[in-house]
Design a protein around this motif. Structure first.
Motif, PDB file in Angstrom:
ATOM      1  N   GLN A 131     -13.350  43.467   9.686  1.00  0.00           N
ATOM      2  CA  GLN A 131     -14.663  43.219   9.104  1.00  0.00           C
ATOM      3  C   GLN A 131     -14.664  42.086   8.085  1.00  0.00           C
ATOM      4  N   GLU A 132     -13.551  41.932   7.335  1.00  0.00           N
ATOM      5  CA  GLU A 132     -13.572  41.009   6.217  1.00  0.00           C
ATOM      6  C   GLU A 132     -12.523  39.905   6.279  1.00  0.00           C
ATOM      7  N   PHE A 133     -11.432  40.116   7.009  1.00  0.00           N
ATOM      8  CA  PHE A 133     -10.353  39.129   7.063  1.00  0.00           C
ATOM      9  C   PHE A 133      -9.896  38.932   8.511  1.00  0.00           C
ATOM     10  N   PRO A 134     -10.787  38.547   9.415  1.00  0.00           N
ATOM     11  CA  PRO A 134     -10.458  38.503  10.837  1.00  0.00           C
ATOM     12  C   PRO A 134      -9.369  37.494  11.199  1.00  0.00           C
ATOM     13  N   GLN A 135      -9.132  36.498  10.348  1.00  0.00           N
ATOM     14  CA  GLN A 135      -8.086  35.517  10.634  1.00  0.00           C
ATOM     15  C   GLN A 135      -6.698  35.999  10.233  1.00  0.00           C
ATOM     16  N   TYR A 136      -6.632  37.089   9.501  1.00  0.00           N
ATOM     17  CA  TYR A 136      -5.348  37.631   9.036  1.00  0.00           C
ATOM     18  C   TYR A 136      -4.710  38.434  10.171  1.00  0.00           C
ATOM     19  N   ARG A 137      -3.492  38.061  10.569  1.00  0.00           N
ATOM     20  CA  ARG A 137      -2.840  38.693  11.708  1.00  0.00           C
ATOM     21  C   ARG A 137      -1.413  39.115  11.345  1.00  0.00           C
ATOM     22  N   PRO A 138      -1.294  40.141  10.523  1.00  0.00           N
ATOM     23  CA  PRO A 138       0.051  40.633  10.203  1.00  0.00           C
ATOM     24  C   PRO A 138       0.611  41.452  11.365  1.00  0.00           C
ATOM     25  N   GLU A 139       1.907  41.687  11.343  1.00  0.00           N
ATOM     26  CA  GLU A 139       2.514  42.653  12.253  1.00  0.00           C
ATOM     27  C   GLU A 139       2.614  43.968  11.494  1.00  0.00           C
ATOM     28  N   ILE A 140       1.987  45.000  12.053  1.00  0.00           N
ATOM     29  CA  ILE A 140       1.834  46.275  11.359  1.00  0.00           C
ATOM     30  C   ILE A 140       2.652  47.353  12.060  1.00  0.00           C
ATOM     31  N   VAL A 141       3.384  48.112  11.269  1.00  0.00           N
ATOM     32  CA  VAL A 141       4.042  49.326  11.757  1.00  0.00           C
ATOM     33  C   VAL A 141       3.412  50.495  11.008  1.00  0.00           C
ATOM     34  N   ALA A 142       2.842  51.418  11.763  1.00  0.00           N
ATOM     35  CA  ALA A 142       2.147  52.557  11.163  1.00  0.00           C
ATOM     36  C   ALA A 142       2.830  53.854  11.548  1.00  0.00           C
ATOM     37  N   ALA A 152      -4.781  50.087  19.546  1.00  0.00           N
ATOM     38  CA  ALA A 152      -4.723  49.110  20.634  1.00  0.00           C
ATOM     39  C   ALA A 152      -4.801  47.687  20.087  1.00  0.00           C
ATOM     40  N   ASP A 153      -5.071  47.573  18.798  1.00  0.00           N
ATOM     41  CA  ASP A 153      -5.146  46.268  18.152  1.00  0.00           C
ATOM     42  C   ASP A 153      -3.812  45.531  18.312  1.00  0.00           C
ATOM     43  N   PRO A 154      -3.839  44.253  18.704  1.00  0.00           N
ATOM     44  CA  PRO A 154      -2.585  43.509  18.899  1.00  0.00           C
ATOM     45  C   PRO A 154      -1.779  43.327  17.618  1.00  0.00           C
ATOM     46  N   ARG A 155      -2.372  43.603  16.472  1.00  0.00           N
ATOM     47  CA  ARG A 155      -1.615  43.505  15.223  1.00  0.00           C
ATOM     48  C   ARG A 155      -0.600  44.644  15.079  1.00  0.00           C
ATOM     49  N   ILE A 156      -0.765  45.718  15.841  1.00  0.00           N
ATOM     50  CA  ILE A 156       0.172  46.836  15.781  1.00  0.00           C
ATOM     51  C   ILE A 156       1.462  46.443  16.496  1.00  0.00           C
ATOM     52  N   ALA A 157       2.527  46.290  15.724  1.00  0.00           N
ATOM     53  CA  ALA A 157       3.828  45.918  16.282  1.00  0.00           C
ATOM     54  C   ALA A 157       4.629  47.128  16.714  1.00  0.00           C
ATOM     55  N   ALA A 196       5.610  48.083  20.153  1.00  0.00           N
ATOM     56  CA  ALA A 196       4.370  48.028  20.930  1.00  0.00           C
ATOM     57  C   ALA A 196       4.644  48.003  22.426  1.00  0.00           C
ATOM     58  N   GLU A 197       5.686  47.279  22.835  1.00  0.00           N
ATOM     59  CA  GLU A 197       6.017  47.222  24.261  1.00  0.00           C
ATOM     60  C   GLU A 197       6.385  48.590  24.807  1.00  0.00           C
ATOM     61  N   ARG A 202       5.017  53.728  27.797  1.00  0.00           N
ATOM     62  CA  ARG A 202       4.831  55.177  27.816  1.00  0.00           C
ATOM     63  C   ARG A 202       3.417  55.551  28.243  1.00  0.00           C
ATOM     64  N   LYS A 203       2.436  54.792  27.772  1.00  0.00           N
ATOM     65  CA  LYS A 203       1.055  55.083  28.164  1.00  0.00           C
ATOM     66  C   LYS A 203       0.852  54.902  29.657  1.00  0.00           C
ATOM     67  N   GLN A 204       1.466  53.866  30.202  1.00  0.00           N
ATOM     68  CA  GLN A 204       1.341  53.623  31.640  1.00  0.00           C
ATOM     69  C   GLN A 204       1.993  54.737  32.451  1.00  0.00           C
ATOM     70  N   GLU A 205       3.095  55.277  31.943  1.00  0.00           N
ATOM     71  CA  GLU A 205       3.832  56.295  32.688  1.00  0.00           C
ATOM     72  C   GLU A 205       3.232  57.690  32.529  1.00  0.00           C
ATOM     73  N   SER A 206       2.805  58.023  31.323  1.00  0.00           N
ATOM     74  CA  SER A 206       2.368  59.404  31.085  1.00  0.00           C
ATOM     75  C   SER A 206       0.990  59.519  30.456  1.00  0.00           C
ATOM     76  N   GLY A 207       0.308  58.397  30.217  1.00  0.00           N
ATOM     77  CA  GLY A 207      -1.005  58.457  29.596  1.00  0.00           C
ATOM     78  C   GLY A 207      -0.901  58.575  28.090  1.00  0.00           C
ATOM     79  N   PRO A 208      -2.034  58.450  27.395  1.00  0.00           N
ATOM     80  CA  PRO A 208      -2.023  58.528  25.929  1.00  0.00           C
ATOM     81  C   PRO A 208      -1.742  59.939  25.432  1.00  0.00           C
ATOM     82  N   HIS A 209      -1.175  60.006  24.242  1.00  0.00           N
ATOM     83  CA  HIS A 209      -0.901  61.285  23.599  1.00  0.00           C
ATOM     84  C   HIS A 209      -1.980  61.537  22.558  1.00  0.00           C
TER      85      HIS A 209
END
Length: 289
Positions: A131-142, A152-157, A196-197, A202-209
């Protein structure tokens, strides 16, 4: 009640000492204790894997956003030292507005790698970025034990995962055994790191958890976490036999939950048909957050 599944931090005091002297059946969640049996996720291996992964992608500094009483800063200090990385840490404030402003400040500083100890923090962080910093693209581990759509955001590493639902089920079983006079035990399952890979594979093989949030499950026991209602369905008979099990939780998460999901207000405490007193609450202690 005959037993307590205690989900808030228990720091000691006269009541805790009295319950310990009386050998009252109590299981502490998301913490370690010298007085009572407890259940907590061991994040050391997963955090080491996450640090190594980020170092391998060229990062030299990690910004960690963690919850109060979290052991993550100490673990990360050790792991970052091994990897030759710098570490910045900040603690999540209890007030939602202060929490959001803290995330804005992080966005302004724009660290390249961010590690968040709770899924609510990660979801809110991504909302602020979009919403406020769309150009900011960190790699995030949550840290999250289920597949939230926001991730599903590509920033999620990558995500730090654990069998959180299984930990809750095992904790309830241990508490019931304690109420029945058997010996209790501590639970310390290990978390894992998945990049992320690997998550996509895992999602392709067994679907989302999924880890669904609901207050209208036909179990008679009202939690807004699916796993608690699953436990209730399987454990009604035990609950009728052994008495009441109480769950406690703080209220700060409720304010954040209602901010993130205003259409899903948390349910008040209710009494089930099985006689169990339960409260709507989840865990982000280490998880929380």
């Amino acid at each position: 009640v005959d037993g307590i599944l205690y989900c808030e931090l228990l720091s000691g005091g006269e009541l805790a000492e009295q319950l310990h002297r009386e050998a009252f059946p109590m299981m502490l969640m998301y913490q370690e204790s010298g007085l009572f049996h407890s259940a907590a996720i061991d994040y050391r291996k997963a955090l080491g894997q996450a640090v190594a992964y980020l170092a391998g992608r060229g990062h030299r500094r990690i910004f960690c956003i963690h919850s109060e009483y979290s052991a993550w800063p100490d673990v990360l200090e050790t792991e970052c030292g091994r990897a030759g990385m710098a570490l910045d840490v900040c603690c999540i404030p209890p007030d939602p507005e202060e929490w959001t402003e803290l995330l804005r400040q992080v966005c302004r500083q724009a660290p390249s790698a961010v590690l968040l100890s709770g899924w609510r923090s990660a979801v809110l962080f991504l909302q602020v970025i979009r919403q406020e910093f769309p150009q900011y693209r960190p790699e995030i581990v949550a840290n999250c034990h289920f597949d939230h759509p926001a991730f599903a955001d590509p920033r999620i590493a990558g995500l730090i995962r654990n069998e959180f639902e299984q930990l809750i089920r095992e904790s309830v079983r241990v508490l019931i055994r304690m109420i029945q006079g058997e010996e209790g035990m501590d639970l310390r399952p290990e978390a894992e790191f998945a990049c992320a890979e690997e998550l996509r594979r895992r999602k392709q093989e067994s679907g989302p958890h999924y880890f669904l949030y609901s207050t209208e499950k036909p179990t008679g026991i009202i939690f807004y976490n699916k796993c608690y209602t699953d436990i209730a369905e399987k454990g009604k008979k035990d609950a009728n036999q052994t008495g009441k099990v109480a769950g406690e939780r703080g209220s700060s998460e409720s304010r954040v939950w209602n901010q993130l999901y205003p259409e899903k207000k948390q349910a008040p405490i209710r009494r089930s048909a099985a006689g169990c007193v339960v409260s709507a609450g989840t865990a982000e202690r280490q998880d929380r957050d």
